[in-house]
Design a protein around this motif. Structure first.
Motif, PDB file in Angstrom:
ATOM      1  N   LEU A 199     -11.533 -18.228  -2.365  1.00  0.00           N
ATOM      2  CA  LEU A 199     -12.702 -18.952  -2.864  1.00  0.00           C
ATOM      3  C   LEU A 199     -12.221 -20.028  -3.834  1.00  0.00           C
ATOM      4  CD1 LEU A 199     -15.740 -19.388  -3.299  1.00  0.00           C
ATOM      5  CD2 LEU A 199     -15.709 -17.478  -4.914  1.00  0.00           C
ATOM      6  N   ILE A 200     -12.413 -21.285  -3.446  1.00  0.00           N
ATOM      7  CA  ILE A 200     -11.916 -22.410  -4.235  1.00  0.00           C
ATOM      8  C   ILE A 200     -13.082 -23.298  -4.654  1.00  0.00           C
ATOM      9  CG2 ILE A 200     -10.349 -24.384  -4.296  1.00  0.00           C
ATOM     10  CD1 ILE A 200      -8.770 -23.100  -2.040  1.00  0.00           C
ATOM     11  N   PRO A 201     -13.320 -23.470  -5.958  1.00  0.00           N
ATOM     12  CA  PRO A 201     -14.336 -24.438  -6.393  1.00  0.00           C
ATOM     13  C   PRO A 201     -13.769 -25.855  -6.328  1.00  0.00           C
ATOM     14  CG  PRO A 201     -13.389 -23.321  -8.287  1.00  0.00           C
ATOM     15  CD  PRO A 201     -12.767 -22.695  -7.074  1.00  0.00           C
ATOM     16  N   LEU A 202     -14.567 -26.791  -5.868  1.00  0.00           N
ATOM     17  CA  LEU A 202     -14.117 -28.171  -5.745  1.00  0.00           C
ATOM     18  C   LEU A 202     -13.763 -28.773  -7.102  1.00  0.00           C
ATOM     19  CD1 LEU A 202     -13.599 -30.515  -3.853  1.00  0.00           C
ATOM     20  CD2 LEU A 202     -16.029 -31.099  -3.966  1.00  0.00           C
ATOM     21  N   SER A 203     -14.373 -28.246  -8.155  1.00  0.00           N
ATOM     22  CA  SER A 203     -14.116 -28.764  -9.502  1.00  0.00           C
ATOM     23  C   SER A 203     -12.771 -28.322 -10.059  1.00  0.00           C
ATOM     24  CB  SER A 203     -15.224 -28.294 -10.448  1.00  0.00           C
ATOM     25  OG  SER A 203     -15.238 -26.878 -10.525  1.00  0.00           O
ATOM     26  N   LEU A 204     -12.042 -27.484  -9.332  1.00  0.00           N
ATOM     27  CA  LEU A 204     -10.793 -26.938  -9.860  1.00  0.00           C
ATOM     28  C   LEU A 204      -9.776 -28.037 -10.181  1.00  0.00           C
ATOM     29  CD1 LEU A 204      -9.851 -24.053 -10.461  1.00  0.00           C
ATOM     30  CD2 LEU A 204      -8.678 -24.050  -8.247  1.00  0.00           C
ATOM     31  N   TRP A 205      -9.776 -29.107  -9.388  1.00  0.00           N
ATOM     32  CA  TRP A 205      -8.822 -30.193  -9.624  1.00  0.00           C
ATOM     33  C   TRP A 205      -9.125 -30.921 -10.934  1.00  0.00           C
ATOM     34  CZ3 TRP A 205      -9.513 -28.084  -5.020  1.00  0.00           C
ATOM     35  CH2 TRP A 205      -8.422 -27.972  -4.151  1.00  0.00           C
ATOM     36  N   SER A 206     -10.406 -31.105 -11.221  1.00  0.00           N
ATOM     37  CA  SER A 206     -10.745 -31.799 -12.467  1.00  0.00           C
ATOM     38  C   SER A 206     -10.576 -30.894 -13.678  1.00  0.00           C
ATOM     39  CB  SER A 206     -12.186 -32.322 -12.409  1.00  0.00           C
ATOM     40  OG  SER A 206     -13.119 -31.263 -12.380  1.00  0.00           O
ATOM     41  N   LYS A 207     -10.638 -29.594 -13.473  1.00  0.00           N
ATOM     42  CA  LYS A 207     -10.499 -28.659 -14.589  1.00  0.00           C
ATOM     43  C   LYS A 207      -9.032 -28.376 -14.919  1.00  0.00           C
ATOM     44  CE  LYS A 207     -14.746 -26.143 -13.384  1.00  0.00           C
ATOM     45  NZ  LYS A 207     -15.272 -24.880 -12.828  1.00  0.00           N
ATOM     46  N   LEU A 229     -15.280 -22.759   0.170  1.00  0.00           N
ATOM     47  CA  LEU A 229     -15.363 -23.837  -0.811  1.00  0.00           C
ATOM     48  C   LEU A 229     -16.712 -23.797  -1.514  1.00  0.00           C
ATOM     49  CD1 LEU A 229     -14.397 -26.504  -2.090  1.00  0.00           C
ATOM     50  CD2 LEU A 229     -15.303 -27.686  -0.080  1.00  0.00           C
ATOM     51  N   SER A 230     -16.693 -23.786  -2.846  1.00  0.00           N
ATOM     52  CA  SER A 230     -17.942 -23.836  -3.620  1.00  0.00           C
ATOM     53  C   SER A 230     -18.045 -25.174  -4.329  1.00  0.00           C
ATOM     54  CB  SER A 230     -17.989 -22.688  -4.637  1.00  0.00           C
ATOM     55  OG  SER A 230     -16.988 -22.837  -5.619  1.00  0.00           O
ATOM     56  N   ILE A 231     -19.250 -25.757  -4.270  1.00  0.00           N
ATOM     57  CA  ILE A 231     -19.503 -27.051  -4.920  1.00  0.00           C
ATOM     58  C   ILE A 231     -20.796 -26.928  -5.730  1.00  0.00           C
ATOM     59  CG2 ILE A 231     -19.539 -29.555  -4.562  1.00  0.00           C
ATOM     60  CD1 ILE A 231     -18.579 -29.124  -1.739  1.00  0.00           C
ATOM     61  N   PRO A 232     -20.820 -26.094  -6.762  1.00  0.00           N
ATOM     62  CA  PRO A 232     -22.033 -25.973  -7.586  1.00  0.00           C
ATOM     63  C   PRO A 232     -22.157 -27.153  -8.540  1.00  0.00           C
ATOM     64  CG  PRO A 232     -20.301 -24.604  -8.478  1.00  0.00           C
ATOM     65  CD  PRO A 232     -19.732 -25.217  -7.229  1.00  0.00           C
ATOM     66  N   ALA A 233     -23.328 -27.278  -9.154  1.00  0.00           N
ATOM     67  CA  ALA A 233     -23.499 -28.294 -10.196  1.00  0.00           C
ATOM     68  C   ALA A 233     -22.532 -27.976 -11.326  1.00  0.00           C
ATOM     69  CB  ALA A 233     -24.937 -28.293 -10.693  1.00  0.00           C
ATOM     70  N   ASP A 254     -13.739 -23.154   5.867  1.00  0.00           N
ATOM     71  CA  ASP A 254     -14.463 -22.403   6.896  1.00  0.00           C
ATOM     72  C   ASP A 254     -15.925 -22.218   6.510  1.00  0.00           C
ATOM     73  OD1 ASP A 254     -12.221 -21.583   8.765  1.00  0.00           O
ATOM     74  OD2 ASP A 254     -11.456 -20.849   6.855  1.00  0.00           O
ATOM     75  N   ILE A 255     -16.181 -22.024   5.224  1.00  0.00           N
ATOM     76  CA  ILE A 255     -17.541 -21.831   4.725  1.00  0.00           C
ATOM     77  C   ILE A 255     -17.689 -22.614   3.434  1.00  0.00           C
ATOM     78  CG2 ILE A 255     -19.244 -20.148   3.915  1.00  0.00           C
ATOM     79  CD1 ILE A 255     -17.777 -18.055   5.566  1.00  0.00           C
ATOM     80  N   ILE A 256     -18.832 -23.276   3.280  1.00  0.00           N
ATOM     81  CA  ILE A 256     -19.092 -24.104   2.099  1.00  0.00           C
ATOM     82  C   ILE A 256     -20.442 -23.721   1.513  1.00  0.00           C
ATOM     83  CG2 ILE A 256     -19.468 -26.457   1.257  1.00  0.00           C
ATOM     84  CD1 ILE A 256     -17.673 -27.411   3.567  1.00  0.00           C
ATOM     85  N   VAL A 257     -20.485 -23.537   0.205  1.00  0.00           N
ATOM     86  CA  VAL A 257     -21.750 -23.370  -0.510  1.00  0.00           C
ATOM     87  C   VAL A 257     -21.811 -24.496  -1.537  1.00  0.00           C
ATOM     88  CG1 VAL A 257     -22.002 -20.897  -0.130  1.00  0.00           C
ATOM     89  CG2 VAL A 257     -20.657 -21.680  -2.066  1.00  0.00           C
ATOM     90  N   ALA A 258     -22.945 -25.201  -1.604  1.00  0.00           N
ATOM     91  CA  ALA A 258     -22.970 -26.416  -2.415  1.00  0.00           C
ATOM     92  C   ALA A 258     -24.353 -26.707  -2.963  1.00  0.00           C
ATOM     93  CB  ALA A 258     -22.478 -27.606  -1.583  1.00  0.00           C
ATOM     94  N   ASP A 259     -24.374 -27.429  -4.071  1.00  0.00           N
ATOM     95  CA  ASP A 259     -25.589 -27.995  -4.648  1.00  0.00           C
ATOM     96  C   ASP A 259     -25.749 -29.400  -4.085  1.00  0.00           C
ATOM     97  OD1 ASP A 259     -27.628 -27.945  -7.126  1.00  0.00           O
ATOM     98  OD2 ASP A 259     -26.629 -29.900  -7.060  1.00  0.00           O
ATOM     99  N   ASP A 260     -26.965 -29.770  -3.662  1.00  0.00           N
ATOM    100  CA  ASP A 260     -27.123 -31.060  -2.985  1.00  0.00           C
ATOM    101  C   ASP A 260     -26.802 -32.249  -3.889  1.00  0.00           C
ATOM    102  OD1 ASP A 260     -29.375 -30.969  -4.605  1.00  0.00           O
ATOM    103  OD2 ASP A 260     -30.806 -31.418  -3.002  1.00  0.00           O
ATOM    104  N   TYR A 356     -25.634 -18.480  -3.392  1.00  0.00           N
ATOM    105  CA  TYR A 356     -24.322 -18.609  -2.771  1.00  0.00           C
ATOM    106  C   TYR A 356     -23.727 -17.229  -2.470  1.00  0.00           C
ATOM    107  CZ  TYR A 356     -24.817 -23.304  -4.810  1.00  0.00           C
ATOM    108  OH  TYR A 356     -25.281 -24.553  -5.167  1.00  0.00           O
ATOM    109  N   ALA A 357     -23.842 -16.322  -3.441  1.00  0.00           N
ATOM    110  CA  ALA A 357     -23.322 -14.972  -3.231  1.00  0.00           C
ATOM    111  C   ALA A 357     -24.056 -14.275  -2.087  1.00  0.00           C
ATOM    112  CB  ALA A 357     -23.444 -14.156  -4.510  1.00  0.00           C
ATOM    113  N   GLY A 358     -25.369 -14.452  -2.020  1.00  0.00           N
ATOM    114  CA  GLY A 358     -26.150 -13.842  -0.949  1.00  0.00           C
ATOM    115  C   GLY A 358     -25.761 -14.373   0.415  1.00  0.00           C
TER     116      GLY A 358
END
Length: 764
Positions: A199-207, A229-233, A254-260, A356-358
Motif C-alpha cells: 500500500l503506497i500513498p502517492l504523497s510519499l514522495w513529497s513527504k 495506490l492511495s490518493i487521499p486529500a 492494481d488498485i487505486i483509492v482516491a479523493d476526486d 477506502y478500507a471498505g
C-alpha cells in the motif's frame, strides 16, 4: 484459458479468508490534535483571556493559509511554525488520537477482515514523547507490526485538525523527521518478499523525498507484488517531489483509492474532477501494457479504482480485461450513491478512509469491484456514528460498537459457520450469508410459495388428516388403517412409561403414522426442486419480472433427492423430540378433561381422558370445546351420527355380528376426533414442512460448499487478483442508484479498442 468477469473478484473467498495475507504500507506516523473552534456566540461566553488566545490562533491560521496557498485546507508546518502553533493551542480544549490516512485505512481494513490480513508498517516514531507512545500503543492494540519501530531520536508527525463552526476543517501538519530517518536501505528485499500487497500513498514522495518511495515501488514491481495506490486529500509539502510521479505510479497500480479533488490536482485539471476521472480511466488500461512490456505474466483481473467525491458518493472504475483473458470485457464505470443519512449528528471526519478500507476489504473478501464500492458505503455509514477519525476497534469496545462490527463482518463472511445460519441462508439456498442477501425474483418467491405452503403443506395435511382420523377415530375396527394403528398402539402400550398414558400412546401413534404417510409427498417435492430454476424463470416470464442478470437463477441452488430425504429424516427426529418434550412437561395440578375415548371396543360407553401435558392442552382441550359447539349444530350432529352408524355397520358386516345403533355420544366422539386430528395435523404438518424447507436448503448449500471447496485453488499469490469463484459474492444495498455523472470521457468501447491497439503494437 482463464475466465474473467467485468469486475475485480476473488477466486475462492472462503479459502482466501482462511489463510492470512500481508500488506506492507509506508507513510508518516501521525497524531491528530483535534481542536473545535467556537462560534461567535460560544466565544462570547468564554473568559477574556481565552477569547484572546482564540483570536491569536485565528490570526496565525489565516497567515499560514495565505502563506502556504492552502486552498484545500491542508497546511504543512516547519519545525518553527509547529512550535509556535503548539504554544497557541496549549491551553485550549483538545483531543488527541492516532491519525494518518494510511494508518486508518490499514487498521480499518484489518478489523473488517477480522484479523485475516496482517499489516506491516514502515514508519518512524520516537520513544519518549506522548505522541510517539500514543502511536506505538495504537499499533500494538490493533495488531499492526511497526517497522523499524520506535527509535531514540525519532519524531512522529503531528496534525492540528481545526474544525470551524460551519464544519469546514483546517489541517496543519508537522511531518516529524521520518524524511531523514526512514531511508531506502530499510526497504529490504526480505521485507517486501514477505508481503502479498504493498500500500503506497502517492504523497510519499513529497513527504520523504524520492529514495524510500522509489525503492519501495521498484522492489514491489520487481517482486510482482500487488500495488495498492492511495490518493487521499493531503497537505502540500514545501519540498514537494517529482511533479509527474503519478504518471509512473498510477499505470503500475492494481488498485487505486482516491479523493476526486486530489486526483484533479495531480492531473492538473483544476476543479474539473470529471476530467481527472477520465484520465484515470485511460491510465488504468496501461497497467497490462506495462506488464507485457516488462515480460510479466498478465493479471487474472483488470485494474480497478474507487474515487470518492465531495458529496460522499463515489465512482468505481474497472479497466478492460487483461490480454489473454476470456471472455474479453470492456472497461466499466459504476456510480455508487452516498451513504444513507443517520439519525443525530453525522461525523464526517475520516469517512473517506473508511470508504477506502471498505473497498479494499470488499475486494479481499471476493466482492466484485462494484459491490465492493457499495460495501464501502456501508462502512462509511457506520463511521458517521463516531467523532473520531476512524471507527473504534472491536477490542474492548462497547456493545453497540461490537455489534456494528459484527454487521460489517456479516457482509463479508463467506462460510456457513453453524446450522443456525440455515434460516438466513434459506432465503436463496446459497452457501454463504452474503449471497443470501441477493435480491430474489418474483418467480423464485412464488415457486417457494406454491411448492411448500400450498402443494407440500396442504397436500401433506390432507393426506395425513385422512389417514390419522381413520387410524384413531374410525369405529370400524376392521378398517385397514385402524388395524394398523391398533397393532402399533399395542406395541407402544408395552413400552415402560407409555402404557399408563392412553393420551400419549394415541398422540405418538398419530405423530408416527402422520409422518410416514406424509412422506409420500417427499418425491413430489424433490421432483419440483429438480426443476426449480426452470420453473422460477418460467414464472418470471409470465409475470414480466425476468431480470437482466439471468445468473440469479443459477445462483439459487436446487435440492437433490438426497437433500430432500435427508431433510425429511432430520425433521422426523426433531418432531419426535418436540413431541416428547411437550408430553414430558406434566401439569398434575392443572389436569383437565380431554376428548372422549371409548372404554371398550363397540361398547358405546365413553369417558373423557385426563389431560396433563402441553400436547393435551394444545390439542385435546380445544377439540373438546369446539366439538361441544359443533355437536349443538343439528345438521353436523346428524351427519356425524350417520357416519358413526356406517362405521359400526361395516364392522358388524366384516365380523358377522349385529351392529348396534349409533348414539349422540358416538356423534360427539366423531366430531371431537375430527377437530382433534385437524388441529394436530395443522401444527405438526406445518412444523414438518418448515423443516423440509429450511433443512433442505441447508443440506443443499452444505453440499454445494463442499463441492466448491474441492476445486483446486488458484496458483496466483495476488491478494486481490485471483480467479473469480462460482456465484460471485454480493452485498445487498437498499440505497437508490446514484445519478450518473456527465460522461465527458471517451466511451468505454473506445478506451477498450485503444487498449487492444496498444497491446497489438507491443505484440508486433
Amino acid at each position: 484459458m482463464a475466465s474473467n468477469q467485468d469486475n475485480t473478484t476473488s477466486n475462492n473467498a472462503t479459502q482466501n479468508q482462511e489463510s492470512s495475507s500481508t500488506i506492507l504500507a509506508a507513510d508518516l506516523l501521525v497524531v491528530d490534535d483535534l481542536i473545535a473552534l467556537p462560534s461567535a456566540q460560544e466565544l462570547a461566553k468564554t473568559p477574556a483571556s481565552l477569547r484572546e488566545r482564540y483570536a491569536q490562533l485565528n490570526t496565525m491560521l489565516e497567515n499560514l493559509a495565505a502563506k502556504k496557498s492552502a486552498a484545500n485546507g491542508h497546511i504543512t508546518l516547519s519545525e518553527e511554525e509547529f512550535r509556535e502553533l503548539s504554544v497557541r493551542t496549549a491551553l485550549l480544549p483538545t483531543k488527541m488520537e492516532p491519525g494518518g490516512a494510511t494508518t486508518h485505512i490499514l487498521t480499518t481494513m484489518k478489523h473488517l477482515l477480522d484479523g485475516k490480513v496482517n499489516g506491516d508498517f514502515l514508519g518512524i516514531a520516537g520513544r519518549d514523547r506522548i505522541n510517539d507512545n500514543l502511536i506505538t500503543d495504537d499499533f500494538r492494540k490493533n495488531g499492526v507490526n511497526l517497522e523499524p519501530g520506535a527509535i531514540e531520536d525519532g519524531r512522529s508527525a503531528v496534525t492540528f485538525l481545526f474544525t470551524r463552526p460551519d464544519g469546514k476543517r483546517i489541517y496543519a501538519t508537522y511531518p516529524g523527521n521520518a524524511r531523514e530517518k526512514l531511508t531506502g536501505s530499510m526497504v529490504s528485499d526480505a521485507r517486501v518478499a514477505r508481503s502479498d500487497s504493498v500500500l503506497i500513498p502517492l504523497s510519499l514522495w513529497s513527504k520523504m523525498g524520492s529514495d524510500t518511495p522509489d525503492t519501495l515501488l521498484a522492489k514491489s514491481w520487481q517482486q510482482d507484488k500487488e500495488i495498492i495506490l492511495s490518493i487521499p486529500a493531503q497537505p502540500r509539502f514545501d519540498y514537494g517531489g517529482p511533479g509527474d510521479i503519478h504518471k509512473h505510479l498510477i499505470p503500475k497500480a492494481d488498485i487505486i483509492v482516491a479523493d476526486d479533488s486530489e486526483l484533479a490536482h495531480w492531473y492538473d485539471t483544476g476543479t474539473n474532477t470529471e476530467l481527472a476521472v477520465t484520465y484515470l480511466q485511460e491510465d488504468l488500461l496501461k497497467r497490462d501494457i506495462n506488464r507485457s512490456s516488462a515480460g510479466k505474466s498478465p493479471r487474472i483481473t483488470p485494474a480497478a479504482a474507487f474515487i470518492r467525491h465531495q458529496d460522499n458518493s463515489a465512482t468505481v472504475l474497472v479497466a478492460a480485461s487483461p490480454p489473454g483473458i476470456s471472455p474479453a470485457t470492456p472497461a466499466q464505470r459504476y456510480e455508487i450513491a452516498a451513504p444513507l443519512q443517520v439519525s443525530g449528528k453525522k461525523h464526517v471526519l475520516g469517512v473517506d478512509y473508511a470508504m477506502y478500507a471498505g473497498f479494499l476489504a470488499g475486494l479481499k473478501s471476493g466482492l466484485t469491484a462494484q459491490k465492493a464500492g457499495e460495501f464501502a458505503m456501508n462502512v462509511a455509514q457506520t463511521k458517521f456514528f463516531y467523532d473520531s477519525a476512524r471507527i473504534p476497534g472491536p477490542t474492548d469496545a462497547d456493545k453497540i460498537t461490537q455489534e456494528r462490527w459484527k454487521r460489517l463482518h456479516r457482509g463479508l463472511d463467506s462460510a456457513l459457520s453453524d446450522i443456525g445460519s440455515a434460516i438466513g441462508e434459506a432465503r436463496t439456498g446459497v452457501g454463504n450469508p452474503v449471497d443470501a442477501n441477493l435480491p430474489r425474483t418474483r418467480g423464485q418467491r412464488v415457486f417457494d410459495l406454491l411448492l411448500y405452503p400450498l402443494i407440500a403443506n396442504v397436500g401433506v395435511w390432507a393426506l395425513s388428516f385422512f389417514v390419522t382420523y381413520h387410524s384413531n377415530f374410525n369405529q370400524n375396527k376392521a378398517n385397514a388403517f385402524v388395524k394398523r394403528s391398533s397393532w402399533f398402539k399395542d406395541q407402544l402400550a408395552k413400552t415402560p412409561g407409555l402404557g399408563q398414558s392412553p393420551e400419549m400412546v394415541r398422540n405418538l401413534n398419530m405423530v408416527v403414522w402422520s409422518f410416514i404417510d406424509g412422506s409420500i409427498m417427499a418425491p413430489v417435492v424433490a421432483l419440483f426442486e429438480s426443476k426449480r430454476q426452470k420453473i422460477s424463470r418460467w414464472l418470471d416470464d409470465r409475470f414480466g419480472t425476468t431480470p437482466e442478470d439471468k445468473s440469479v437463477y443459477d445462483k439459487e441452488i436446487h435440492r437433490t433427492w438426497r437433500d430432500v430425504f435427508k431433510a425429511r429424516a432430520t425433521t422426523f427426529v426433531f418432531v419426535i423430540a418436540t413431541y416428547f418434550g411437550l408430553s414430558a412437561k406434566l401439569f398434575p395440578r392443572s389436569s383437565r378433561e380431554g376428548i372422549l375415548s371409548e372404554t371398550t371396543v363397540n361398547s358405546g360407553i365413553f369417558r373423557r381422558e385426563t389431560v396433563k401435558s402441553v400436547n393435551g392442552f394444545v390439542f385435546d382441550i380445544p377439540a373438546k370445546i369446539i366439538g361441544g359447539w359443533l355437536t349443538e349444530v343439528k345438521s353436523i350432529r346428524n351427519w356425524a351420527q350417520k357416519t358413526a352408524g356406517k362405521q359400526l355397520e361395516g364392522m358388524a358386516k366384516k365380523m358377522g355380528t349385529t351392529p348396534r345403533a349409533a348414539t349422540v355420544a358416538d356423534a360427539r366422539y366423531q366430531i371431537e376426533g375430527l377437530v382433534n386430528t385437524g388441529i394436530f395435523e395443522l401444527v405438526y404438518t406445518s412444523l414438518c414442512t418448515a423443516g423440509l424447507y429450511f433443512l433442505g436448503k441447508f443440506f443443499a448449500a452444505k453440499r454445494h460448499n463442499s463441492q466448491k471447496s474441492e476445486t483446486p485453488p488458484s496458483t496466483s499469490n495476488d491478494l486481490f487478483n485471483t480467479r473469480p469463484s462460482e456465484g460471485d459474492t454480493v452485498v445487498e444495498t437498499k440505497r437508490a442508484t446514484a445519478k450518473a455523472r456527465p460522461q465527458k470521457m471517451t466511451s468505454y468501447s473506445d478506451l477498450t479498442e485503444k487498449s487492444r491497439s496498444q497491446e497489438a503494437q507491443l505484440t508486433v
